[in-house]
Enzyme design. Structure first.
Site, PDB file in Angstrom:
ATOM      1  N   GLY A 190       0.901  -1.200   0.034  1.00 47.10           N
ATOM      2  CA  GLY A 190      -0.007   0.040   0.010  1.00 47.10           C
ATOM      3  C   GLY A 190       0.964   1.219   0.077  1.00 47.10           C
ATOM      4  N   ASN A 191       0.336   2.557  -0.433  1.00 49.24           N
ATOM      5  CA  ASN A 191       0.879   3.641  -0.379  1.00 49.24           C
ATOM      6  C   ASN A 191      -0.301   4.746  -0.508  1.00 49.24           C
ATOM      7  OD1 ASN A 191       0.334   4.060  -3.503  1.00 49.24           O
ATOM      8  ND2 ASN A 191       1.506   2.039  -3.288  1.00 49.24           N
ATOM      9  N   SER A 250       9.354   2.896  -1.738  1.00 50.12           N
ATOM     10  CA  SER A 250       8.821   1.661  -1.949  1.00 50.12           C
ATOM     11  C   SER A 250       9.481   0.591  -0.797  1.00 50.12           C
ATOM     12  CB  SER A 250       9.819   0.972  -3.419  1.00 50.12           C
ATOM     13  OG  SER A 250       9.276  -0.154  -3.728  1.00 50.12           O
ATOM     14  N   GLY A 251       8.810  -0.508  -0.419  1.00 50.41           N
ATOM     15  CA  GLY A 251       9.068  -1.347   0.559  1.00 50.41           C
ATOM     16  C   GLY A 251       9.876  -1.133   1.796  1.00 50.41           C
ATOM     17  N   SER A 281       7.465   4.518  -4.373  1.00 44.95           N
ATOM     18  CA  SER A 281       6.714   3.472  -4.526  1.00 44.95           C
ATOM     19  C   SER A 281       6.739   2.873  -6.002  1.00 44.95           C
ATOM     20  CB  SER A 281       5.384   3.952  -4.142  1.00 44.95           C
ATOM     21  OG  SER A 281       4.200   2.882  -4.730  1.00 44.95           O
ATOM     22  N   SER A 282       6.431   1.696  -6.091  1.00 45.97           N
ATOM     23  CA  SER A 282       6.265   0.938  -7.444  1.00 45.97           C
ATOM     24  C   SER A 282       4.993   1.567  -8.276  1.00 45.97           C
ATOM     25  CB  SER A 282       6.452  -0.475  -7.219  1.00 45.97           C
ATOM     26  OG  SER A 282       5.268  -1.036  -6.521  1.00 45.97           O
ATOM     27  N   ASP A 283       4.104   1.937  -7.430  1.00 42.32           N
ATOM     28  CA  ASP A 283       2.896   2.387  -8.041  1.00 42.32           C
ATOM     29  C   ASP A 283       2.993   3.990  -8.511  1.00 42.32           C
ATOM     30  OD1 ASP A 283       1.334  -0.068  -7.735  1.00 42.32           O
ATOM     31  OD2 ASP A 283       1.603   0.380  -5.697  1.00 42.32           O
ATOM     32  N   HIS A 328      -3.564   3.530  -2.393  1.00 44.98           N
ATOM     33  CA  HIS A 328      -3.777   2.218  -2.773  1.00 44.98           C
ATOM     34  C   HIS A 328      -3.487   1.271  -1.930  1.00 44.98           C
ATOM     35  CE1 HIS A 328      -3.476  -1.137  -5.293  1.00 44.98           C
ATOM     36  NE2 HIS A 328      -1.974  -1.381  -5.244  1.00 44.98           N
ATOM     37  N   HIS A 364      -4.257  -3.244  -0.421  1.00 45.95           N
ATOM     38  CA  HIS A 364      -4.470  -4.410  -0.738  1.00 45.95           C
ATOM     39  C   HIS A 364      -5.220  -5.066   0.187  1.00 45.95           C
ATOM     40  CE1 HIS A 364      -1.654  -5.428  -4.377  1.00 45.95           C
ATOM     41  NE2 HIS A 364      -1.095  -4.250  -3.625  1.00 45.95           N
ATOM     42  N   ASP A 394     -24.615   6.714   1.315  1.00 50.51           N
ATOM     43  CA  ASP A 394     -23.986   7.935   2.069  1.00 50.51           C
ATOM     44  C   ASP A 394     -22.803   8.422   1.231  1.00 50.51           C
ATOM     45  OD1 ASP A 394     -25.991   7.896   4.183  1.00 50.51           O
ATOM     46  OD2 ASP A 394     -24.705   6.717   5.552  1.00 50.51           O
ATOM     47  N   HIS A 403      -6.507  -6.900  -9.185  1.00 55.87           N
ATOM     48  CA  HIS A 403      -5.248  -6.070  -8.516  1.00 55.87           C
ATOM     49  C   HIS A 403      -5.966  -5.669  -7.181  1.00 55.87           C
ATOM     50  CE1 HIS A 403      -1.977  -2.840  -8.941  1.00 55.87           C
ATOM     51  NE2 HIS A 403      -2.052  -3.417  -7.627  1.00 55.87           N
ATOM     52  N   TYR A 424     -26.574  16.594   7.385  1.00 55.24           N
ATOM     53  CA  TYR A 424     -25.744  15.796   8.122  1.00 55.24           C
ATOM     54  C   TYR A 424     -24.560  16.475   8.743  1.00 55.24           C
ATOM     55  CZ  TYR A 424     -22.818  11.738   9.507  1.00 55.24           C
ATOM     56  OH  TYR A 424     -21.979  10.969  10.074  1.00 55.24           O
TER      57      TYR A 424
END
Length: 233
Positions: A30-31, A47-48, A76-78, A97, A99, A122, A173, A231
């Site tokens: 995630g990122n 990344s990582g 990040s790889s994304d 992003h 998972h 909502d 994905h 609301y």
């Protein structure tokens, strides 16, 4: 941290840590990114790097062409997906992003998440879209950049507005979400995961559960987002 991008890095760092705190990621998955529109730059998680050791100064600053402006670590790889969305959707300020389990399950099933209940309504009036799996030609090409194309094509094909539907599933994905800033992107990621879990359970209880009727969809959306919304404070 003396960087001229201190506030942008801190915004991005806090959003990434929130992603972890909300149990939307495991290990280094995630990122989140945050954008600085007036300079055409964005910040993203490296990344990582495990969340428990991540520091604000580790955040990487890039331009929309994926050139590193500041940072010693690989982004990040994304990153190319984020850059593509920022270039094409000019009113978003943050992208996340994950998972997350239920969101990914629907993505792996290659299914939109139906609008079954008022929790979903909502936040948006449409089913949560699932983009078809990427074509072989795009997979062989600039994969992460092409993931952005995959998202835009999905919204075009389904006639959706990124301003109204702030989340998507990528077939096989996982989910991407966005918003006015990085914190809203994380919020939308959590909402997506909760709705995904609720929809899954609904289908288990009643495989033929009907879609929420339009009158309830409109009522719940308008009371939070309409011109006469009532609301909240």
């Amino acid at each position: 941290m003396s960087s001229s991008y201190k506030s942008l890095k801190e915004e991005c760092y806090e959003a990434n840590m929130q992603l972890n705190a909300l149990n939307l990621v495991v290990y280094t998955f995630g990122n989140v990114s945050a954008v600085k529109r007036d300079e055409g730059l964005f910040a993203i998680k490296p990344s990582g790097v495990p969340y428990e050791v991540l520091k604000p100064e580790d955040i990487v600053i890039l331009d929309f062409e994926n050139n590193i402006v500041e940072g010693k670590l690989r982004p990040s790889s994304d990153t190319k997906t984020h850059a593509f969305l920022y270039k094409n959707w000019e009113e978003i300020g943050g992208i996340a992003h994950t998972h997350a389990t239920y969101s990914v399950a629907w993505a792996q099933a290659q299914m939109d998440i139906p609008i079954f209940g008022t929790t979903h309504a909502d936040h948006l009036t449409a089913d949560i879209p699932c983009a078809p799996p990427m074509s072989d030609d795009l997979i062989k090409g600039n994969y992460e950049h092409n993931t952005g194309i995959q998202i835009l094509d999905c919204f075009k094909d389904k006639n959706l507005s990124y301003k109204e539907v702030e989340m998507v599933l990528i077939g096989n994905h996982g989910p991407f979400a966005w918003g006015k800033d990085a914190a809203k992107a994380v919020y939308n990621s959590k909402v997506l995961e909760v709705i995904a879990e609720m929809a899954y359970l609904t289908r288990q209880i009643n495989p033929n559960a009907p879609r929420l009727k339009d009158s309830l969809i409109n009522k719940h959306y308008e009371r939070k987002h309409g011109k006469n919304a009532y609301y909240g404070q």
